[in-house]
Design a protein around this motif. Structure first.
Motif, short mmCIF file in Angstrom:
data_model
loop_
_atom_site.label_atom_id
_atom_site.label_comp_id
_atom_site.label_asym_id
_atom_site.label_seq_id
_atom_site.Cartn_x
_atom_site.Cartn_y
_atom_site.Cartn_z
N GLY A 1 -4.52 3.22 -2.94
CA GLY A 1 -3.13 2.88 -3.24
C GLY A 1 -2.77 1.44 -2.97
O GLY A 1 -1.59 1.11 -2.86
N HIS B 1 0.85 -1.19 0.00
CA HIS B 1 0.00 0.00 0.00
C HIS B 1 0.88 1.24 0.00
O HIS B 1 1.84 1.32 0.75
CB HIS B 1 -0.92 -0.01 1.23
N SER B 2 0.52 2.21 -0.83
CA SER B 2 1.31 3.43 -0.95
C SER B 2 1.03 4.42 0.17
O SER B 2 1.80 5.34 0.39
CB SER B 2 1.03 4.10 -2.30
N GLY B 3 -0.07 4.24 0.88
CA GLY B 3 -0.45 5.18 1.94
C GLY B 3 -1.49 6.17 1.49
O GLY B 3 -2.06 6.90 2.29
N HIS B 4 -1.76 6.24 0.20
CA HIS B 4 -2.79 7.13 -0.34
C HIS B 4 -4.09 6.35 -0.55
O HIS B 4 -4.09 5.12 -0.63
CB HIS B 4 -2.33 7.72 -1.67
N LEU B 5 -5.19 7.07 -0.67
CA LEU B 5 -6.47 6.43 -0.94
C LEU B 5 -6.41 5.69 -2.27
O LEU B 5 -5.96 6.24 -3.28
CB LEU B 5 -7.58 7.47 -0.98
#
Length: 142
Positions: free
Chosen positions: A83, A77-81
Motif C-alpha cells: 500500500g 502508506h495505506s497500512g495494507h501490504l
C-alpha cells in the motif's frame, strides 16, 4: 536578575499574512515555523505556546531550487501490504499544493502535543484571498 517565564493568559497572539509567490519553499517554511513557535518574540518560553497565527496565500506559486520538482518524493502508506504510494513534488502540486507547505512546516515543529497545536495556527490558501480579514493580519516579509 530574575528570569521571565511567560504565562498563557499574558500572551498576545498576532496574525500575519504571507504571500508565497516567488518564495523558496524551505526558507519560507523555516520562517513560518519560527513564527508559529514564537521564537521571534522576546517572551519565548519553551513549554508554553507563545507563537502567532500565519496565513499563507498563493500557496501554489512558491519555487524550489535545483531539480527538486522531479526528484523530491512524497510517500504515504495505506497500512495494507503493497500500500505504499509515492508522488513527485510536481504531481503533489497538481493535486494538493497546500499539503506541500503544511508538511514542510510540520516537520520543523516539535513532535509533541504542543507541536500539533502550533500547526493548527497555520492557514494555507491557494488563491490570493483569505477569509481572515476580520483579524487584521499584518504583512509578513521574509
Amino acid at each position: 536578575m530574575k528570569s521571565y517565564w511567560a504565562k498563557p493568559d499574558e500572551i498576545e497572539k498576532k496574525w500575519y499574512v504571507l504571500d508565497a509567490k516567488g518564495k523558496v519553499l524551505g526558507r519560507m517554511a523555516t520562517e513560518i515555523a519560527m513564527t508559529l513557535m514564537g521564537k521571534k518574540k522576546p517572551i519565548y518560553t519553551p513549554s508554553i505556546d507563545t507563537g502567532d497565527f500565519v496565513i499563507v496565500i498563493n500557496a501554489d506559486k512558491f519555487v524550489v531550487t535545483g531539480s527538486k520538482m522531479d526528484d523530491k518524493m512524497y510517500y504515504r502508506h495505506s497500512g495494507h501490504l503493497g500500500g505504499l504510494k509515492e508522488r513527485t513534488l510536481k504531481e503533489q502540486l497538481e493535486k494538493k499544493p497546500e499539503d506541500v507547505i503544511r508538511l514542510a512546516v510540520k516537520n520543523m515543529l516539535p513532535k509533541t502535543r504542543m507541536g500539533r497545536a502550533m500547526i493548527s495556527k497555520l492557514k494555507i490558501y491557494t488563491g490570493s484571498e483569505h477569509p481572515h480579514a476580520a483579524q487584521n493580519p499584518e504583512v509578513f516579509e521574509i
